[in-house]
Design an enzyme around this catalytic site. Structure first.
Site, PDB file in Angstrom:
ATOM      1  N   GLU A  91     -13.013  -4.736  -2.436  1.00 19.27           N
ATOM      2  CA  GLU A  91     -14.309  -4.189  -2.038  1.00 19.27           C
ATOM      3  C   GLU A  91     -15.412  -4.729  -2.914  1.00 19.27           C
ATOM      4  O   GLU A  91     -15.183  -5.020  -4.086  1.00 19.27           O
ATOM      5  CB  GLU A  91     -14.284  -2.667  -2.220  1.00 19.27           C
ATOM      6  N   CYS A 104     -21.760  -4.977  -7.073  1.00 14.54           N
ATOM      7  CA  CYS A 104     -20.587  -4.543  -7.824  1.00 14.54           C
ATOM      8  C   CYS A 104     -19.384  -5.309  -7.277  1.00 14.54           C
ATOM      9  O   CYS A 104     -19.086  -5.208  -6.083  1.00 14.54           O
ATOM     10  CB  CYS A 104     -20.420  -3.037  -7.626  1.00 14.54           C
ATOM     11  N   CYS A 111      -4.981  -2.304  -9.318  1.00 16.38           N
ATOM     12  CA  CYS A 111      -5.182  -2.176 -10.761  1.00 16.38           C
ATOM     13  C   CYS A 111      -3.929  -1.538 -11.334  1.00 16.38           C
ATOM     14  O   CYS A 111      -3.283  -0.723 -10.676  1.00 16.38           O
ATOM     15  CB  CYS A 111      -6.396  -1.284 -11.038  1.00 16.38           C
ATOM     16  N   CYS A 115      -5.489   5.076 -14.401  1.00 16.94           N
ATOM     17  CA  CYS A 115      -6.378   6.222 -14.672  1.00 16.94           C
ATOM     18  C   CYS A 115      -6.180   7.279 -13.577  1.00 16.94           C
ATOM     19  O   CYS A 115      -6.111   6.957 -12.396  1.00 16.94           O
ATOM     20  CB  CYS A 115      -7.842   5.765 -14.715  1.00 16.94           C
ATOM     21  N   CYS A 118      -8.720   7.673 -10.369  1.00 14.19           N
ATOM     22  CA  CYS A 118      -9.263   6.469  -9.726  1.00 14.19           C
ATOM     23  C   CYS A 118      -8.410   6.016  -8.541  1.00 14.19           C
ATOM     24  O   CYS A 118      -7.189   5.931  -8.646  1.00 14.19           O
ATOM     25  CB  CYS A 118      -9.362   5.354 -10.761  1.00 14.19           C
ATOM     26  N   CYS A 336     -14.827   4.163  -5.312  1.00 18.20           N
ATOM     27  CA  CYS A 336     -14.289   2.828  -5.461  1.00 18.20           C
ATOM     28  C   CYS A 336     -12.798   2.781  -5.117  1.00 18.20           C
ATOM     29  O   CYS A 336     -12.021   3.591  -5.586  1.00 18.20           O
ATOM     30  CB  CYS A 336     -14.515   2.414  -6.900  1.00 18.20           C
TER      31      CYS A 336
HETATM   32  N1  SAH Z   1     -11.372  -1.105 -14.897  1.00 17.06           N
HETATM   33  C1  SAH Z   1     -12.743  -1.152 -15.292  1.00 17.06           C
HETATM   34  C2  SAH Z   1     -13.650  -1.492 -14.148  1.00 17.06           C
HETATM   35  C3  SAH Z   1     -13.741  -0.416 -13.078  1.00 17.06           C
HETATM   36  S1  SAH Z   1     -15.314   0.231 -13.201  1.00 17.06           S
HETATM   37  C4  SAH Z   1     -13.107   0.145 -15.971  1.00 17.06           C
HETATM   38  O1  SAH Z   1     -12.284   1.032 -16.008  1.00 17.06           O
HETATM   39  O2  SAH Z   1     -14.188   0.245 -16.521  1.00 17.06           O
HETATM   40  C5  SAH Z   1     -15.305   1.621 -12.263  1.00 17.06           C
HETATM   41  C6  SAH Z   1     -15.901   2.776 -13.008  1.00 17.06           C
HETATM   42  O3  SAH Z   1     -15.807   3.924 -12.159  1.00 17.06           O
HETATM   43  C7  SAH Z   1     -15.117   3.106 -14.260  1.00 17.06           C
HETATM   44  O4  SAH Z   1     -15.943   3.674 -15.218  1.00 17.06           O
HETATM   45  C8  SAH Z   1     -14.142   4.124 -13.702  1.00 17.06           C
HETATM   46  O5  SAH Z   1     -13.563   4.864 -14.717  1.00 17.06           O
HETATM   47  C9  SAH Z   1     -15.015   4.908 -12.780  1.00 17.06           C
HETATM   48  N2  SAH Z   1     -14.287   5.632 -11.738  1.00 17.06           N
HETATM   49  C10 SAH Z   1     -13.071   5.371 -11.240  1.00 17.06           C
HETATM   50  N3  SAH Z   1     -12.731   6.266 -10.305  1.00 17.06           N
HETATM   51  C11 SAH Z   1     -13.778   7.093 -10.197  1.00 17.06           C
HETATM   52  C12 SAH Z   1     -14.032   8.239  -9.384  1.00 17.06           C
HETATM   53  N4  SAH Z   1     -13.145   8.684  -8.511  1.00 17.06           N
HETATM   54  N5  SAH Z   1     -15.223   8.846  -9.517  1.00 17.06           N
HETATM   55  C13 SAH Z   1     -16.145   8.383 -10.381  1.00 17.06           C
HETATM   56  N6  SAH Z   1     -15.955   7.330 -11.182  1.00 17.06           N
HETATM   57  C14 SAH Z   1     -14.784   6.684 -11.094  1.00 17.06           C
END
Ligand code: SAH
Length: 352
Positions: A91, A104, A111, A115, A118, A336
């Protein structure tokens, strides 16, 4: 003979390629100019047929194709699901701000960081993207929207530092002179906290903004949300942040996704404020508060607006710059990784 990934080449390399194919170096420059406009070889009008034939035989050039596109009626945000040559999809999201348009991009298909909140990580990682596949997202989104892309954030699917070499190569390609023209100061690289990657990036001479996905005010909370914290704890992460700032002079931005009952208490905000003050000293830093985008598989929810505002105020009282990030594209399922996940659930590539 190995097919050449021409989109991953610099202008100088393309000049050399043209010469090696019996053309003038200038043809390489023309090819570069067309690719940076996201055009197909067949449309490159001023290239001689002989050169196009040689390219068709020896070069690999396939831009991502747009599988799905959603436009937010509220704020004009555009979300793309793009397909790569092998059918994998990722995406990217085009966001319009007063100060310009930001894209973005994704750095991996899936991944493996795990986390808990996510969507991108629910099925693990399929593969890394090449630098030209990351660049392809920028070119295709710009061509499709007709917009100039002013900035790029590596905040889509994937962990950029788990694909370090391609990330750095992408940063050089996208900021190259005469290329897409995106200044390094308008690029943010976001990481869940791969300390070795942060330290390496500091030495690359690339003045990008580093975004740290922190999401917690102590190690217990962070380890429960983000497995990477068991490898590198908060103290090690903060040490890398200080190193990054001290080496590059670039301000660090901390991402903090607010999750109801997990990390959103007022005491948590105070602890976060104290942590950042102690660890970052007087180095400039900023906290971006994000309301969790609910991902149905996780069962986690976002706190209410009032709680979030309180969290923000407490941080500011501790002397930490903080803002609640405006939610763009709320009506087009902006969380995302959701689009890709839905596609996998449709049966395509679903082998779990
Ligand atoms: N892997 C990298 C790049 C992804 S950035 C990282 O972790 O930074 C995407 C951002 O959105 C990160 O800060 C991630 O933690 C956050 N994110 C992921 N899932 C999310 C969700 N469901 N709601 C809000 N933020 C989220």
């Amino acid at each position: 003979m190995l097919m050449k990934d021409i989109l991953g080449m610099t202008k100088t390399e393309l000049r050399e390629l043209a010469v090696s194919m019996g053309e003038s170096a200038f043809r390489g420059e023309q090819l570069y100019g067309w690719m940076m406009k996201g055009r197909e070889i067949a449309d490159m009008k001023n290239l001689p047929a002989s050169f196009k034939e040689k390219l068709a035989e020896n070069a690999e050039y396939r831009l991502p194709s747009i599988l799905e596109k959603y436009v937010s009626a509220k704020d004009g945000t555009v979300k793309y699901l793009m397909e790569l040559t092998d059918g994998e999809c990722v995406e990217c999201v085009l966001m319009k701000y007063d100060h310009g348009t930001t894209l973005c991009v994704s750095s991996q298909a899936g991944c493996r960081m795990g986390c808990s909140f996510c969507a991108s990580t629910l099925r693990g990682k399929t593969r890394d993207l090449t630098a030209s596949e990351i660049l392809g997202q920028v070119l295709v989104a710009a061509r499709d929207s007709g917009d100039r892309v002013d900035g790029v954030v590596m905040m889509g699917i994937g962990e950029p530092f788990d694909n370090y070499d391609n990330t750095v190569k992408f940063l050089r390609l996208v900021s190259a002179e005469g290329g897409p023209g995106i200044g390094l100061r308008h690029i943010s690289v976001s990481t869940c906290g791969l300390v070795d990657g942060i330290k390496r990036l500091a030495g690359e001479g690339l003045p990008v903004t580093l975004s740290i996905s922190l999401h917690a005010y102590n190690d217990d909370v962070r380890s429960s949300l983000m497995p990477i914290n068991r490898k590198w704890c908060i103290a090690e992460l903060m040490d890398a942040c200080r190193y990054y700032f001290d080496t590059t002079g670039r301000r660090i931005s901390f991402e903090y996704t607010l999750i109801a009952g997990e990390n959103d208490s007022a005491e948590g905000a105070e602890a976060l404020g104290r942590l950042l003050r102690k660890e970052m000293g007087d180095r400039p830093c900023h906290v971006n508060l994000i309301l969790l985008n609910p991902v149905k598989e996780t069962g986690l929810t976002a706190p209410g607006r009032q709680n979030s505002e309180k969290f923000c105020r407490v941080l500011e009282k501790c002397g930490i710059n903080a803002t609640i990030r405006r939610r763009l594209g709320g009506d087009i399922d902006a969380s995302c990784g959701q689009l890709r996940l839905r596609r996998l659930d449709d049966g395509k590539g679903d082998n779990m």
